[in-house]
Design a protein around this motif. Structure first.
Motif, PDB file in Angstrom:
ATOM      1  N   SER A 130      46.935  39.540  45.699  1.00  0.00           N
ATOM      2  CA  SER A 130      45.690  40.065  45.125  1.00  0.00           C
ATOM      3  C   SER A 130      45.902  40.560  43.698  1.00  0.00           C
ATOM      4  O   SER A 130      45.037  40.371  42.833  1.00  0.00           O
ATOM      5  N   LEU A 131      47.054  41.178  43.443  1.00  0.00           N
ATOM      6  CA  LEU A 131      47.328  41.688  42.096  1.00  0.00           C
ATOM      7  C   LEU A 131      47.387  40.551  41.076  1.00  0.00           C
ATOM      8  O   LEU A 131      46.991  40.735  39.915  1.00  0.00           O
ATOM      9  N   PHE A 132      47.878  39.385  41.489  1.00  0.00           N
ATOM     10  CA  PHE A 132      47.885  38.244  40.574  1.00  0.00           C
ATOM     11  C   PHE A 132      46.449  37.890  40.184  1.00  0.00           C
ATOM     12  O   PHE A 132      46.155  37.659  39.005  1.00  0.00           O
ATOM     13  N   GLY A 133      45.553  37.840  41.160  1.00  0.00           N
ATOM     14  CA  GLY A 133      44.158  37.522  40.869  1.00  0.00           C
ATOM     15  C   GLY A 133      43.449  38.614  40.102  1.00  0.00           C
ATOM     16  O   GLY A 133      42.548  38.335  39.300  1.00  0.00           O
ATOM     17  N   LEU A 134      43.846  39.869  40.324  1.00  0.00           N
ATOM     18  CA  LEU A 134      43.218  40.977  39.599  1.00  0.00           C
ATOM     19  C   LEU A 134      43.529  40.920  38.112  1.00  0.00           C
ATOM     20  O   LEU A 134      42.840  41.555  37.307  1.00  0.00           O
ATOM     21  N   GLY A 135      44.571  40.159  37.732  1.00  0.00           N
ATOM     22  CA  GLY A 135      44.841  39.965  36.311  1.00  0.00           C
ATOM     23  C   GLY A 135      43.660  39.328  35.594  1.00  0.00           C
ATOM     24  O   GLY A 135      43.465  39.548  34.391  1.00  0.00           O
ATOM     25  N   TYR A 136      42.864  38.552  36.322  1.00  0.00           N
ATOM     26  CA  TYR A 136      41.649  37.963  35.737  1.00  0.00           C
ATOM     27  C   TYR A 136      40.602  39.044  35.461  1.00  0.00           C
ATOM     28  O   TYR A 136      40.026  39.105  34.369  1.00  0.00           O
ATOM     29  N   PHE A 137      40.370  39.907  36.428  1.00  0.00           N
ATOM     30  CA  PHE A 137      39.339  40.936  36.277  1.00  0.00           C
ATOM     31  C   PHE A 137      39.779  42.043  35.329  1.00  0.00           C
ATOM     32  O   PHE A 137      38.946  42.677  34.683  1.00  0.00           O
ATOM     33  N   TRP A 138      41.088  42.284  35.261  1.00  0.00           N
ATOM     34  CA  TRP A 138      41.615  43.300  34.341  1.00  0.00           C
ATOM     35  C   TRP A 138      41.890  42.733  32.952  1.00  0.00           C
ATOM     36  O   TRP A 138      42.379  43.446  32.081  1.00  0.00           O
ATOM     37  N   ASP A 139      41.628  41.431  32.771  1.00  0.00           N
ATOM     38  CA  ASP A 139      41.782  40.772  31.466  1.00  0.00           C
ATOM     39  C   ASP A 139      43.213  40.900  30.933  1.00  0.00           C
ATOM     40  O   ASP A 139      43.434  41.254  29.770  1.00  0.00           O
ATOM     41  N   GLY A 208      40.106  34.521  39.635  1.00  0.00           N
ATOM     42  CA  GLY A 208      40.808  35.663  40.219  1.00  0.00           C
ATOM     43  C   GLY A 208      40.558  35.782  41.714  1.00  0.00           C
ATOM     44  O   GLY A 208      41.450  36.193  42.473  1.00  0.00           O
ATOM     45  N   LEU A 209      39.336  35.412  42.140  1.00  0.00           N
ATOM     46  CA  LEU A 209      39.014  35.478  43.569  1.00  0.00           C
ATOM     47  C   LEU A 209      39.817  34.455  44.369  1.00  0.00           C
ATOM     48  O   LEU A 209      39.964  34.600  45.589  1.00  0.00           O
ATOM     49  N   SER A 210      40.325  33.415  43.714  1.00  0.00           N
ATOM     50  CA  SER A 210      41.158  32.426  44.394  1.00  0.00           C
ATOM     51  C   SER A 210      42.439  33.054  44.932  1.00  0.00           C
ATOM     52  O   SER A 210      43.057  32.519  45.855  1.00  0.00           O
ATOM     53  N   PHE A 211      42.851  34.185  44.362  1.00  0.00           N
ATOM     54  CA  PHE A 211      44.023  34.918  44.833  1.00  0.00           C
ATOM     55  C   PHE A 211      43.630  36.144  45.664  1.00  0.00           C
ATOM     56  O   PHE A 211      44.283  36.458  46.663  1.00  0.00           O
TER      57      PHE A 211
END
Length: 501
Positions: A130-139, A208-211
Motif C-alpha cells: 500500500s505504501l508503494f501506491g500511496l507514493g502516487y497520492f503523496w506525490d 496508486g490504487l493498483s497497489f
C-alpha cells in the motif's frame, strides 16, 4: 469415546472430520499465498504507466509543458531515458531482498508458531504494498522511496512460502503429491492473474490504487490467518498423517498392519518430513548445511535458479513487452499477460500428473524445459502477428515455463524434505524449501535486472537470454535424469518405478 461407538461409525466420523479440516487448511493456505503473489504483480502492470509516450495524449488546458515534451505525462523519476534501468532497479530491490531473506526465513519458520509468523508477514506485506501506491497520492518522485519500500516488502514476503508448505505438510501424508500439489500450487498463477486484473482497473488513471487495493486485501487475509489457521492436526484432535521416517517398504505396503489406515486414504501433498508430532521427543531442527547435503537439493536448487529467472522476467516485463511490441494499451497489455499465468496453472497440474505417473520429477522438468526453449523463440518472432497466435503461444509458454518451476517448489521440495536419509526428522522441510526457493529467488532477481539492462538493445536479446537460461536449467538436471532412467529400467519388470532422488 472410541469404545462407545461401533468401529465403522467411529471411522466414518473421524475420517469425515479429518477430511473437512484438511480441505479447510488446503483452501486457507491457497488463499494466503494467492494474496502474496497478488501483491507482487501490480508493478509489472503499472510500469507502462510510469513511463509512456505522451505525444499522443492531449495535455490538460492548464498544462505548462512544451508541446515537444514527450515525457510530460510520465511519473518522475521514471521519465528519464534510462527508465528501463530505473524500473529494473525497483524490481531488483524487491527480488534481491526476497532472495536473501528466504535463506533466513526457513530457519525462523521451523522455530516460530506459523500462525503468528504468517499473520505478521501478511500484515506487513499489505502495509508496504500500500505504501508503494500511496507514493502516487503523496506525490513522491524520488527513487529511493520506491526502492526502500520494495526492499522491505521483499523481506517480509519471505514469510509466506516456507510457512504455507510446512503448514500443509503438517496436515497431509503420503499420496499423489505431484498432482495435488500441482493443483494447489496454482495459487501462484491465480494471484498473478488477480493482481493483473485489479491493477488494470486503475492503471490508466489513479495507478496508486493498483497497489493500495491488493495491499488492503493481503492485510485483511493476514487477520483471517491469525484467527483461523491451525498449524497441527492434533491441535483440533485430528488424526496425524503417517510418519515418513518408517522404511519405504513399510510405507508402501498396504497389508502392513502397523500403517495408519487413515493416512492411506488421504489424497495428500505430503510436504511434511515427519507426519506424526511426538510432543515428548521432538527431533532437532536440521542445520542449513545438513539440508544442503540431502541428495538432489543442490541440483534442483540451481535448476530452479534459471527456471525462476525466466518465469519472473515474464512476471515483471511481459506487460511492458506487449505494450511496446504489440502496441496495446496499458490495461489491454496487463489483461493479455494473464494468459501466461493461465498456462502456468495448466503446466503445474500437468507436470505433477506426469511426474506422479512416471515417478520421474527431474525427467518431467527436463522435457518441459527442452520444449520451452523453441517456444520462447517462436513467441518472440511470431507471437505478435495476431491476437489468436499471441493467446495460444502465451498459454503454451506459460505451461512449459511454469510447469517445472511449480513442480520443483512443491512436490520436489516435499520429496527432498522427506528424504529417507533424514530418518524421519520432521524439522527439515521448511529449511529445504527455503534453500530451494531462496536459490531460485536469486534467479528471480537476476532475470528482471538483466531484462532491464538488455532491453534497450532490443527485445530479441532479452529472449535470447531467457532461452539460454532455459537450456542451463535443463543441463543441471542431466545427472538426476540419468539416475531416474537407470532406476526406471531396473524396476520396470516389477512396476515399482522410481522412488527416491
Amino acid at each position: 469415546m472410541r469404545s462407545s461407538l461401533a468401529p465403522g461409525i467411529w471411522f466414518i466420523r473421524t475420517f469425515s472430520r479429518d477430511s473437512w479440516y484438511r480441505g479447510f487448511i488446503l483452501l486457507l493456505t491457497f488463499l494466503i499465498y494467492t494474496c502474496y503473489h497478488m501483491s507482487r504483480k501490480p508493478i509489472s502492470v503499472v510500469k507502462s504507466r510510469l513511463h509512456q509516450n505522451c505525444s499522443g495524449i492531449i495535455q490538460p488546458p492548464n498544462a505548462t509543458h512544451s508541446p515537444n515534451d514527450t515525457t510530460w505525462c510520465s511519473w518522475p523519476p521514471f521519465d528519464q531515458d534510462n527508465y528501463k534501468e530505473l524500473l529494473g532497479a525497483v524490481d531488483n530491490a524487491f527480488l534481491v531482498a526476497y532472495a536473501i531473506g528466504m535463506f533466513i526465513s526457513g530457519i525462523f519458520g521451523e522455530r516460530l508458531p506459523l500462525r503468528y509468523y504468517l499473520s505478521a508477514g501478511m500484515l506487513l506485506s499489505g502495509l508496504f504494498t500500500s505504501l508503494f501506491g500511496l507514493g502516487y497520492f503523496w506525490d513522491i518522485h524520488v527513487l529511493w522511496y520506491f526502492v526502500l519500500i520494495q526492499i522491505c516488502n521483499g523481506l517480509v514476503q519471505t514469510t509466506g512460502w516456507p510457512s504455507v508448505v510446512t503448514c500443509v505438510g503438517n496436515w497431509f501424508g503420503k499420496g499423489r503429491r505431484g498432482l495435488i500439489m500441482g493443483i494447489w500450487n496454482s495459487h501462484t498463477s491465480v494471484g498473478n492473474i488477480l493482481g493483473s486484473l485489479i491493477a488494470g482497473i486503475w492503471v490508466s488513471e489513479r495507478w496508486g490504487l493498483s497497489f493500495v487495493v491488493p495491499g488492503v486485501i493481503t492485510a485483511a487475509m493476514g487477520i483471517v490467518t491469525f484467527f483461523f489457521l491451525i498449524e497441527y492436526p492434533e491441535d483440533v484432535d485430528c488424526t496425524t498423517p503417517q510418519h515418513h521416517g518408517e522404511s519405504e517398504e513399510k510405507q508402501d505396503s498396504p497389508e502392513d498392519p502397523g500403517n495408519n489406515p487413515y493416512c492411506h486414504q488421504e489424497s495428500s501433498l505430503e510436504a511434511a518430513a515427519g507426519c506424526s508430532k511426538e510432543p515428548s521427543a521432538q527431533p532437532a531442527a536440521i542445520s542449513f548445511w545438513g539440508a544442503l547435503m540431502i541428495p538432489g537439493v543442490i541440483e534442483f536448487s540451481l535448476c530452479l535458479l534459471f527456471a525462476k529467472l525466466v518465469s519472473y522476467t515474464f512476471l515483471y516485463w511481459l506487460p511492458l513487452y506487449i505494450f511496446n511490441v504489440a502496441h496495446f494499451s496499458a490495461k489491454e497489455a496487463g489483461d493479455l499477460s494473464t494468459l501466461f499465468d493461465v498456462g502456468g496453472i495448466t503446466g503445474g497440474i500437468l507436470a505433477g500428473l506426469i511426474s506422479d505417473y512416471t515417478n520421474g520429477r527431474a525427467t518431467t522438468c527436463c522435457v518441459m524445459l527442452i520444449l520451452a526453449a523453441p517456444m520462447l523463440f517462436l513467441y518472440n518472432h511470431f507471437g505478435q502477428s495476431g491476437i489468436a497466435s499471441s493467446i495460444v503461444m502465451l498459454i503454451i509458454c506459460g505451461a512449459l515455463v511454469n510447469g517445472p518451476y511449480a513442480l520443483i517448489t512443491t512436490a520436489v521440495s516435499a520429496d527432498l524434505g522427506t528424504h529417507q536419509s533424514l530418518k524421519g526428522n520432521s524439522k527439515a522441510l521448511s529449511t529445504v524449501t527455503a534453500i530451494i526457493d531462496g536459490t531460485g529467488s536469486i534467479g528471480a532477481a537476476l532475470g528482471p535486472l538483466l531484462a532491464g539492462l538488455i532491453s534497450p538493445t532490443g527485445w530479441n536479446n532479452v529472449f535470447y537470454m531467457l532461452i539460454s537460461a532455459d537450456i542451463l536449467a535443463c543441463l543441471l538436471l542431466c545427472r538426476l535424469v540419468y539416475k531416474e532412467i537407470l532406476a526406471c529400467k531396473s524396476h520396470l519388470s516389477s512396476g515399482t518405478g522410481y522412488k527416491e532422488i
